[in-house]
Design an enzyme around this catalytic site. Structure first.
Site, PDB file in Angstrom:
ATOM      1  N   HIS A  32     -48.023 -28.107  32.356  1.00  0.00           N
ATOM      2  CA  HIS A  32     -46.655 -27.399  32.015  1.00  0.00           C
ATOM      3  C   HIS A  32     -45.513 -28.178  32.697  1.00  0.00           C
ATOM      4  O   HIS A  32     -45.662 -29.061  33.417  1.00  0.00           O
ATOM      5  CB  HIS A  32     -46.848 -26.081  32.678  1.00  0.00           C
ATOM      6  CG  HIS A  32     -47.467 -24.991  31.806  1.00  0.00           C
ATOM      7  ND1 HIS A  32     -48.777 -25.026  31.889  1.00  0.00           N
ATOM      8  CD2 HIS A  32     -47.029 -24.266  30.684  1.00  0.00           C
ATOM      9  CE1 HIS A  32     -49.460 -23.941  31.150  1.00  0.00           C
ATOM     10  NE2 HIS A  32     -48.489 -23.722  30.482  1.00  0.00           N
ATOM     11  N   GLY A  79     -34.429 -10.213  31.036  1.00  0.00           N
ATOM     12  CA  GLY A  79     -34.503 -11.850  31.284  1.00  0.00           C
ATOM     13  C   GLY A  79     -33.925 -12.434  30.109  1.00  0.00           C
ATOM     14  O   GLY A  79     -34.548 -13.534  29.828  1.00  0.00           O
ATOM     15  N   LYS A 102     -42.437 -24.665  36.315  1.00  0.00           N
ATOM     16  CA  LYS A 102     -43.487 -23.556  36.195  1.00  0.00           C
ATOM     17  C   LYS A 102     -43.654 -23.006  37.613  1.00  0.00           C
ATOM     18  O   LYS A 102     -43.907 -24.258  38.491  1.00  0.00           O
ATOM     19  CB  LYS A 102     -44.316 -24.008  35.657  1.00  0.00           C
ATOM     20  CG  LYS A 102     -45.683 -22.556  35.159  1.00  0.00           C
ATOM     21  CD  LYS A 102     -46.369 -22.792  34.185  1.00  0.00           C
ATOM     22  CE  LYS A 102     -47.364 -21.910  34.173  1.00  0.00           C
ATOM     23  NZ  LYS A 102     -46.848 -20.432  33.629  1.00  0.00           N
TER      24      LYS A 102
HETATM   25  P1  NAD Z   1     -37.106 -18.633  33.537  1.00  0.00           P
HETATM   26  O1  NAD Z   1     -37.097 -18.855  35.038  1.00  0.00           O
HETATM   27  O2  NAD Z   1     -36.398 -19.534  32.708  1.00  0.00           O
HETATM   28  O3  NAD Z   1     -36.838 -17.097  33.382  1.00  0.00           O
HETATM   29  C1  NAD Z   1     -37.075 -16.116  34.093  1.00  0.00           C
HETATM   30  C2  NAD Z   1     -35.946 -14.852  34.063  1.00  0.00           C
HETATM   31  O4  NAD Z   1     -36.265 -13.982  34.855  1.00  0.00           O
HETATM   32  C3  NAD Z   1     -34.435 -15.279  33.940  1.00  0.00           C
HETATM   33  O5  NAD Z   1     -33.902 -14.613  32.842  1.00  0.00           O
HETATM   34  C4  NAD Z   1     -34.033 -14.580  35.376  1.00  0.00           C
HETATM   35  O6  NAD Z   1     -32.718 -14.234  35.174  1.00  0.00           O
HETATM   36  C5  NAD Z   1     -35.134 -13.423  35.323  1.00  0.00           C
HETATM   37  N1  NAD Z   1     -34.993 -13.064  36.756  1.00  0.00           N
HETATM   38  C6  NAD Z   1     -35.594 -13.455  37.992  1.00  0.00           C
HETATM   39  N2  NAD Z   1     -35.377 -12.683  39.107  1.00  0.00           N
HETATM   40  C7  NAD Z   1     -34.754 -11.703  38.542  1.00  0.00           C
HETATM   41  C8  NAD Z   1     -34.541 -10.568  39.190  1.00  0.00           C
HETATM   42  N3  NAD Z   1     -34.614 -10.389  40.567  1.00  0.00           N
HETATM   43  N4  NAD Z   1     -33.585  -9.613  38.508  1.00  0.00           N
HETATM   44  C9  NAD Z   1     -33.799  -9.698  37.314  1.00  0.00           C
HETATM   45  N5  NAD Z   1     -34.003 -10.808  36.570  1.00  0.00           N
HETATM   46  C10 NAD Z   1     -34.688 -11.770  37.258  1.00  0.00           C
HETATM   47  O7  NAD Z   1     -38.539 -18.437  33.169  1.00  0.00           O
HETATM   48  P2  NAD Z   1     -39.237 -18.690  31.701  1.00  0.00           P
HETATM   49  O8  NAD Z   1     -39.679 -20.146  31.506  1.00  0.00           O
HETATM   50  O9  NAD Z   1     -38.595 -17.847  30.700  1.00  0.00           O
HETATM   51  O10 NAD Z   1     -40.515 -17.690  31.882  1.00  0.00           O
HETATM   52  C11 NAD Z   1     -40.598 -16.507  32.057  1.00  0.00           C
HETATM   53  C12 NAD Z   1     -41.792 -15.914  32.411  1.00  0.00           C
HETATM   54  O11 NAD Z   1     -42.691 -15.766  31.085  1.00  0.00           O
HETATM   55  C13 NAD Z   1     -42.995 -16.741  33.389  1.00  0.00           C
HETATM   56  O12 NAD Z   1     -43.744 -15.771  34.292  1.00  0.00           O
HETATM   57  C14 NAD Z   1     -43.689 -17.464  32.739  1.00  0.00           C
HETATM   58  O13 NAD Z   1     -44.775 -17.909  33.385  1.00  0.00           O
HETATM   59  C15 NAD Z   1     -44.209 -16.607  31.381  1.00  0.00           C
HETATM   60  N6  NAD Z   1     -44.338 -17.273  30.139  1.00  0.00           N
HETATM   61  C16 NAD Z   1     -45.296 -16.535  29.544  1.00  0.00           C
HETATM   62  C17 NAD Z   1     -45.685 -16.983  28.212  1.00  0.00           C
HETATM   63  C18 NAD Z   1     -46.648 -16.182  27.467  1.00  0.00           C
HETATM   64  O14 NAD Z   1     -47.075 -16.294  26.353  1.00  0.00           O
HETATM   65  N7  NAD Z   1     -47.308 -15.058  28.040  1.00  0.00           N
HETATM   66  C19 NAD Z   1     -45.122 -18.017  27.727  1.00  0.00           C
HETATM   67  C20 NAD Z   1     -44.276 -18.946  28.430  1.00  0.00           C
HETATM   68  C21 NAD Z   1     -43.879 -18.277  29.524  1.00  0.00           C
END
Ligand code: NAD
Length: 267
Positions: free
Chosen positions: A154, A7, A158
């Site tokens: 958020h 990602g 989200k």
């Molecule tokens: P985002 O939507 O910007 O990014 C999602 C990523 O997943 C993208 O790179 C997308 O290309 C990839 N993706 C989606 N479907 C796909 C597929 N079928 N095949 C391959 N890649 C695929 O989201 P974000 O804001 O970067 O957040 C990502 C995740 O991290 C979310 O689940 C969010 O809740 C979580 N998050 C966790 C924390 C933490 O501290 N644990 C903090 C922030 C965000």
């Protein structure tokens, strides 16, 4: 330590590029994107606004295990299973930040932990993990008839609610009070209803604009209330925590760990 990213082009992926670039001990060696992504073969520096990078983005199906010590996965639940199975197959430790996992996907985490070391945390910021300790302390000290509510906010994009962090706060409090969150959690309220039951833990969700992430645990009794609040102002805090977790997990025995383990905080 050589790191691979799932990602890479996501909001978190971009700040992970920056956090890895800032790290003296970690290097980004594999940057994957979806197989149909317009970012394939593009320089990672363009994604993060960092000049001087040489690495380009790879389609995820072409990811090679060579030269990667640890993977970091901040994607979406739809792709979680593919990612973790790749890590099991190639025996790569992994740091997982994806939230909104189903119960079956959480069970898969435990299955994976029999083969590889992994860190899974709903929130990688140091402050939020300290907050988990503080809410446990508050819950154990306050009367059993204190009303407990968790409020989170958020950004508009989200895709899960309440946030994984809000649930982790609720589980920490419920665990301290000997309650089961699946029984005492209240996730919506509307219309006419009886007076609040003190055994409930309520959740309220706000979604808007570019709010990075805010969580409040509210302990309200008659005559006083205590609020413990954490506000993230930049996603870089999660990315820095994830890189710290990657360094910590790379030589660990197979098992499922969290940020409390990584930071060495008391439970
Ligand atoms: P985002 O939507 O910007 O990014 C999602 C990523 O997943 C993208 O790179 C997308 O290309 C990839 N993706 C989606 N479907 C796909 C597929 N079928 N095949 C391959 N890649 C695929 O989201 P974000 O804001 O970067 O957040 C990502 C995740 O991290 C979310 O689940 C969010 O809740 C979580 N998050 C966790 C924390 C933490 O501290 N644990 C903090 C922030 C965000």
């Amino acid at each position: 330590m050589n790191v691979g990213l799932f990602g890479t082009n996501g909001r978190m992926g971009r700040v992970l590029i920056e956090a890895l670039n800032n790290s003296e001990q970690a290097t980004l060696r594999a940057a994957t994107v979806r197989d149909d992504s317009p970012w394939i073969n593009m320089n990672v520096g363009e994604l993060a606004g960092i000049p001087g990078q040489t690495l380009t983005c790879t389609p995820v199906s072409k990811l090679s295990p060579d030269h990667v010590d640890v993977m970091i996965d901040f994607t979406l639940p739809v792709v979680f299973e593919d990612n973790i199975r790749w890590c099991i197959t190639h025996k790569k430790p992994v740091v997982i930040g994806t939230t909104g996992l189903s119960p079956a996907q959480v069970a898969l985490l435990d299955e994976a932990a029999q083969h590889i070391p992994l860190v899974f945390a709903a929130n990688y910021s140091v402050g939020v993990n300290l907050m988990l300790s503080l809410v446990r302390q508050a819950a154990s000290a306050l009367d059993d008839d204190t009303d407990i509510e968790i409020i989170e906010a958020h950004h508009r994009y989200k895709q899960d609610a309440p946030s994984g962090t809000a649930l982790a706060i609720g589980e920490a409090i419920a665990g301290e009070l000997g309650r089961d969150l699946s029984d005492c959690g209240v996730f919506s309220r509307e219309g006419k209803m009886p007076a609040r039951d003190q055994k409930q833990i309520g959740f309220a969700t706000v979604r808007g604009g570019d709010i990075v992430g805010e969580h409040t645990a509210l302990f309200a009794d008659l005559g006083e209330r205590l609020e413990i609040t954490h506000k993230a102002s930049s996603r870089l805090t999660f990315a820095k925590g994830a890189v710290r977790a990657a360094k910590w997990v790379q030589n660990k025995a197979p098992g499922r760990y969290d940020m409390i383990n990584v930071l060495g905080l008391p439970r």
